[in-house]
Design a protein around this motif. Structure first.
Motif, PDB file in Angstrom:
ATOM      1  N   THR A  35      81.878  12.030  76.784  1.00  0.00           N
ATOM      2  CA  THR A  35      82.810  13.149  76.631  1.00  0.00           C
ATOM      3  C   THR A  35      82.523  13.857  75.315  1.00  0.00           C
ATOM      4  O   THR A  35      82.476  13.209  74.252  1.00  0.00           O
ATOM      5  CB  THR A  35      84.263  12.648  76.634  1.00  0.00           C
ATOM      6  OG1 THR A  35      84.546  12.062  77.915  1.00  0.00           O
ATOM      7  CG2 THR A  35      85.237  13.798  76.388  1.00  0.00           C
ATOM      8  N   LEU A  37      83.366  17.441  72.846  1.00  0.00           N
ATOM      9  CA  LEU A  37      84.432  18.405  72.552  1.00  0.00           C
ATOM     10  C   LEU A  37      83.913  19.506  71.650  1.00  0.00           C
ATOM     11  O   LEU A  37      83.198  19.243  70.678  1.00  0.00           O
ATOM     12  CB  LEU A  37      85.595  17.685  71.857  1.00  0.00           C
ATOM     13  CG  LEU A  37      86.623  18.549  71.109  1.00  0.00           C
ATOM     14  CD1 LEU A  37      87.455  19.372  72.078  1.00  0.00           C
ATOM     15  CD2 LEU A  37      87.525  17.668  70.224  1.00  0.00           C
ATOM     16  N   ILE A  58      85.227  19.107  76.977  1.00  0.00           N
ATOM     17  CA  ILE A  58      86.528  19.697  76.688  1.00  0.00           C
ATOM     18  C   ILE A  58      86.248  20.928  75.839  1.00  0.00           C
ATOM     19  O   ILE A  58      85.801  20.812  74.696  1.00  0.00           O
ATOM     20  CB  ILE A  58      87.459  18.729  75.940  1.00  0.00           C
ATOM     21  CG1 ILE A  58      87.615  17.424  76.721  1.00  0.00           C
ATOM     22  CG2 ILE A  58      88.817  19.383  75.711  1.00  0.00           C
ATOM     23  CD1 ILE A  58      88.355  16.335  75.950  1.00  0.00           C
ATOM     24  N   ASN A  60      87.793  23.984  74.056  1.00  0.00           N
ATOM     25  CA  ASN A  60      89.103  24.404  73.567  1.00  0.00           C
ATOM     26  C   ASN A  60      88.994  25.609  72.637  1.00  0.00           C
ATOM     27  O   ASN A  60      88.107  25.670  71.785  1.00  0.00           O
ATOM     28  CB  ASN A  60      89.770  23.260  72.801  1.00  0.00           C
ATOM     29  CG  ASN A  60      91.129  23.654  72.240  1.00  0.00           C
ATOM     30  OD1 ASN A  60      92.122  23.684  72.967  1.00  0.00           O
ATOM     31  ND2 ASN A  60      91.189  23.988  70.950  1.00  0.00           N
ATOM     32  N   ARG A 298      87.143  20.453  81.109  1.00  0.00           N
ATOM     33  CA  ARG A 298      88.515  20.873  80.848  1.00  0.00           C
ATOM     34  C   ARG A 298      88.474  22.063  79.900  1.00  0.00           C
ATOM     35  O   ARG A 298      87.753  22.037  78.899  1.00  0.00           O
ATOM     36  CB  ARG A 298      89.324  19.756  80.171  1.00  0.00           C
ATOM     37  CG  ARG A 298      89.818  18.660  81.065  1.00  0.00           C
ATOM     38  CD  ARG A 298      90.542  17.598  80.224  1.00  0.00           C
ATOM     39  NE  ARG A 298      91.664  18.170  79.470  1.00  0.00           N
ATOM     40  CZ  ARG A 298      92.229  17.561  78.425  1.00  0.00           C
ATOM     41  NH1 ARG A 298      91.780  16.387  78.007  1.00  0.00           N
ATOM     42  NH2 ARG A 298      93.233  18.123  77.789  1.00  0.00           N
ATOM     43  N   THR A 300      90.929  24.125  77.542  1.00  0.00           N
ATOM     44  CA  THR A 300      92.254  24.024  76.947  1.00  0.00           C
ATOM     45  C   THR A 300      92.461  25.121  75.908  1.00  0.00           C
ATOM     46  O   THR A 300      91.505  25.673  75.367  1.00  0.00           O
ATOM     47  CB  THR A 300      92.467  22.645  76.291  1.00  0.00           C
ATOM     48  OG1 THR A 300      91.444  22.435  75.300  1.00  0.00           O
ATOM     49  CG2 THR A 300      92.402  21.545  77.326  1.00  0.00           C
ATOM     50  N   ILE A 309      94.553  15.549  73.370  1.00  0.00           N
ATOM     51  CA  ILE A 309      93.445  14.652  73.713  1.00  0.00           C
ATOM     52  C   ILE A 309      93.775  13.260  73.185  1.00  0.00           C
ATOM     53  O   ILE A 309      94.286  13.112  72.074  1.00  0.00           O
ATOM     54  CB  ILE A 309      92.115  15.144  73.091  1.00  0.00           C
ATOM     55  CG1 ILE A 309      91.780  16.566  73.569  1.00  0.00           C
ATOM     56  CG2 ILE A 309      90.966  14.205  73.430  1.00  0.00           C
ATOM     57  CD1 ILE A 309      90.610  17.197  72.841  1.00  0.00           C
ATOM     58  N   LYS A 310      93.475  12.244  73.963  1.00  0.00           N
ATOM     59  CA  LYS A 310      93.752  10.872  73.558  1.00  0.00           C
ATOM     60  C   LYS A 310      92.939  10.490  72.323  1.00  0.00           C
ATOM     61  O   LYS A 310      91.799  10.927  72.158  1.00  0.00           O
ATOM     62  CB  LYS A 310      93.433   9.904  74.697  1.00  0.00           C
ATOM     63  CG  LYS A 310      94.382  10.008  75.880  1.00  0.00           C
ATOM     64  CD  LYS A 310      94.003   9.002  76.962  1.00  0.00           C
ATOM     65  CE  LYS A 310      94.944   9.089  78.158  1.00  0.00           C
ATOM     66  NZ  LYS A 310      94.569   8.132  79.222  1.00  0.00           N
ATOM     67  N   SER A 313      88.786   9.055  72.115  1.00  0.00           N
ATOM     68  CA  SER A 313      88.323   9.218  73.497  1.00  0.00           C
ATOM     69  C   SER A 313      87.092  10.121  73.604  1.00  0.00           C
ATOM     70  O   SER A 313      86.542  10.283  74.687  1.00  0.00           O
ATOM     71  CB  SER A 313      89.450   9.806  74.358  1.00  0.00           C
ATOM     72  OG  SER A 313      89.808  11.100  73.894  1.00  0.00           O
ATOM     73  N   VAL A 314      86.655  10.672  72.482  1.00  0.00           N
ATOM     74  CA  VAL A 314      85.555  11.640  72.484  1.00  0.00           C
ATOM     75  C   VAL A 314      84.318  11.011  71.845  1.00  0.00           C
ATOM     76  O   VAL A 314      84.411  10.334  70.812  1.00  0.00           O
ATOM     77  CB  VAL A 314      85.955  12.919  71.720  1.00  0.00           C
ATOM     78  CG1 VAL A 314      84.771  13.864  71.578  1.00  0.00           C
ATOM     79  CG2 VAL A 314      87.120  13.619  72.427  1.00  0.00           C
ATOM     80  N   VAL A 379      90.534  12.016  67.461  1.00  0.00           N
ATOM     81  CA  VAL A 379      90.059  11.954  68.849  1.00  0.00           C
ATOM     82  C   VAL A 379      88.641  11.402  68.961  1.00  0.00           C
ATOM     83  O   VAL A 379      88.230  10.946  70.035  1.00  0.00           O
ATOM     84  CB  VAL A 379      90.149  13.335  69.532  1.00  0.00           C
ATOM     85  CG1 VAL A 379      91.575  13.859  69.494  1.00  0.00           C
ATOM     86  CG2 VAL A 379      89.183  14.344  68.925  1.00  0.00           C
TER      87      VAL A 379
END
Length: 528
Positions: A35, A37, A58, A60, A298, A300, A309-310, A313-314, A379
């Motif tokens: 993942t 970002l 992700i 954003n 995703r 966002t 974002i958790k 998790s990235v 994250v």
């Protein structure tokens, strides 16, 4: 460096990085299925490259137009044949409307103007048109009497279709003067044509096809505004391009909305076709050799200071952070957001703005950047990588960003120049900051290591001494000096007050004809 991929040429949003460089970063710092970002995604180039390379992404951005562009870029459900069909219907109705505005009489013959040169009082001066069958466009001088008659006609016209009339945020840096509106960026002719075109798109298209038409519509707005300057060195009618700001010069070029929109739509269709070619075989799209899950994306619109974002998790973060006052993105995006009835969250934009209407000065920027990097740390997984770009290393912003990296427990892994750029004498004399792409890749430490906070004055003294030592071994160019400075700051984990490194160089050292920095006495010896 110009983008080479058609998929990244569909819109003129700022700050797009070369896709080949971004693809190399994705491969270097992540693996398939990871993942990644981009918290300041802009147009979405990084995340699109990562998605094509089978990463979960992700993308954003708080700016609603960026969110809109990302959605159109990533979408694979748009039917391009339907887009073309819808355009045929729209064009059949739009053509007569545009012709009513852009027809002109030349020696008793009706011609359709492609572009018109107008002065700051909006008076038409010259025009360009094309005769069917001829490759080269012709130019005509517009007589004063004809120009006055046209202005009288234009003033008398009423625009019946909706168009935005939002006030611009007053900001002298980008030539947004008090009382200026979105509508005032256009002549009545192009404003009327844009309003009718949007009305027809809304009425004759729908679904994802309508959204792609709107992408082309927004991409064309600046092309057919008062913001297109002529490149006088190439001729009165040679069009320049809108870059930033809302300045209108002594003359500007007014372009035919239909002709220019069709060009932009063709670019959008070409870009989507290229994007679709990245995904052969939709039925087993991206399935890996072991039948794993295909990558996801995703899009966002979070405030980067509070990401949805958790934690941890990235696997990899790439960021091209908003660089202070260089481009006040939201203020300038009003030319796009307003037509799509999108409302930006100005309060949470990370920016330095000269506007007195906004509380967005240096201290706010440093505070916000630190909060954003704290979220990036939250994250990102431990010992994973975070790459970011610097566009300037001389002003307030580079220090705010560097301090945020050190404070939030990132250690320097790699430092490089994506594009080598040196200062011109004019830049040095005017204290201009570097306009370049400096790529820093950092690693997230599991624990935030101690750092030393010092004042700008103390750091200035240290830097003068260090630079003197470096130059005692030979001259260095600006890029080499900045690289050494950054390595020192990260290695010694320094958080400092305000320092302008370029100003230190200019005051304490000399710049020779080879565009290298030297010790003062060395320069004297060399020229003796």
């Amino acid at each position: 460096m110009k983008q080479k991929r058609d998929r990244y040429e569909m819109h003129k949003y700022w700050g797009k990085k070369p896709s080949s460089n971004l693809g190399a970063l994705v491969r270097a710092y992540s693996s398939e299925g990871d993942t990644v970002l981009d918290p300041f995604s802009g147009y979405g180039v990084f995340c699109c490259e990562a998605f094509i390379l089978k990463r979960n992404v992700i993308s954003n951005d708080l700016n609603p137009i960026a969110n809109f562009l990302n959605t159109q870029l990533f979408d694979r459900g748009v039917n391009l044949k339907k887009v073309e069909k819808h355009w045929i219907t729209i064009k059949s109705e739009f053509s007569s409307f545009v012709n009513g505005w852009f027809e002109w009489d030349v020696e008793g013959r009706k011609i359709l103007l492609i572009s018109v040169l107008r002065n700051k009082d909006d008076l038409p001066i010259k025009a360009k048109y094309k005769i069917e069958g001829e490759r080269k466009a012709r130019e005509i001088e517009i007589e004063k009497a004809d120009a006055d008659e046209y202005l009288k006609y234009e003033t008398s016209q009423i625009i019946h279709d909706w168009h935005p009339d939002n006030l611009l945020i007053e900001n002298s840096r980008i030539s947004a003067q008090r009382g200026m509106t979105v509508a005032s960026l256009f002549t009545k002719r192009t404003l009327s044509c844009h309003a009718r075109l949007l009305h027809l798109i809304e009425n004759h298209s729908d679904g994802k096809e309508r959204e792609l038409l709107k992408l082309a519509f927004t991409a064309n707005l600046a092309n057919c505004s008062k913001l297109v300057p002529p490149i006088n060195s190439r001729g009165d009618m040679a069009p320049g391009a809108w870059m930033t700001g809302f300045y209108t010069g002594e003359t500007y070029i007014e372009n035919n909305v239909l002709i220019y929109f069709e060009n932009r739509l063709n670019k959008a269709i070409k870009g989507k076709n290229e994007y679709f070619q990245c995904f052969p075989g939709e039925s087993d799209l991206f399935a890996d050799e072991e039948g794993g899950c295909p990558p996801t994306y995703r899009i966002t619109q979070d405030d980067v200071k509070s990401l949805s974002i958790k934690s941890e998790s990235v696997d990899y973060v790439f960021a091209d952070p908003p660089y202070g006052e260089a481009v006040p993105y939201f203020e300038q995006s009003v030319i796009w957001n307003s037509w799509l009835k999108l409302q930006p969250d100005y309060e949470n934009e990370i920016v330095i703005s000269d506007s007195k209407m906004r509380n967005k000065r240096n201290s706010n920027y440093e505070f916000d950047i630190n909060l954003a990097f704290s979220e990036i740390r939250r994250v990102l997984k431990n010992n994973k990588y975070f790459s970011l770009t610097y566009h300037s290393l001389s002003g307030y912003e580079w220090r705010a960003i560097t301090n945020a990296c050190v404070k939030n427990g990132f250690e320097l892994y790699k430092f490089e120049w994506l594009v080598q750029k040196s200062f011109t004498p004019r830049q040095i004399n005017r204290m201009k900051s570097i306009k370049g792409d400096v790529l820093v890749t950092l690693r997230k430490l599991p624990l935030i290591a101690p750092y030393e906070e010092i004042t700008g004055e103390v750091l200035s003294t240290i830097l003068v001494s260090r630079i003197h030592d470096w130059l005692s071994y030979g001259s260095l160019d600006t890029n080499q000096i900045f690289l050494k400075v950054m390595e020192m700051i990260f290695k010694e984990r320094i958080v400092s007050g305000q320092v302008d490194i370029l100003e230190l160089l200019v005051k304490k050292f000399k710049f020779n004809d080879e565009k290298n920095w030297m010790l003062n006495d060395e320069l004297k010896f060399q020229t003796a």
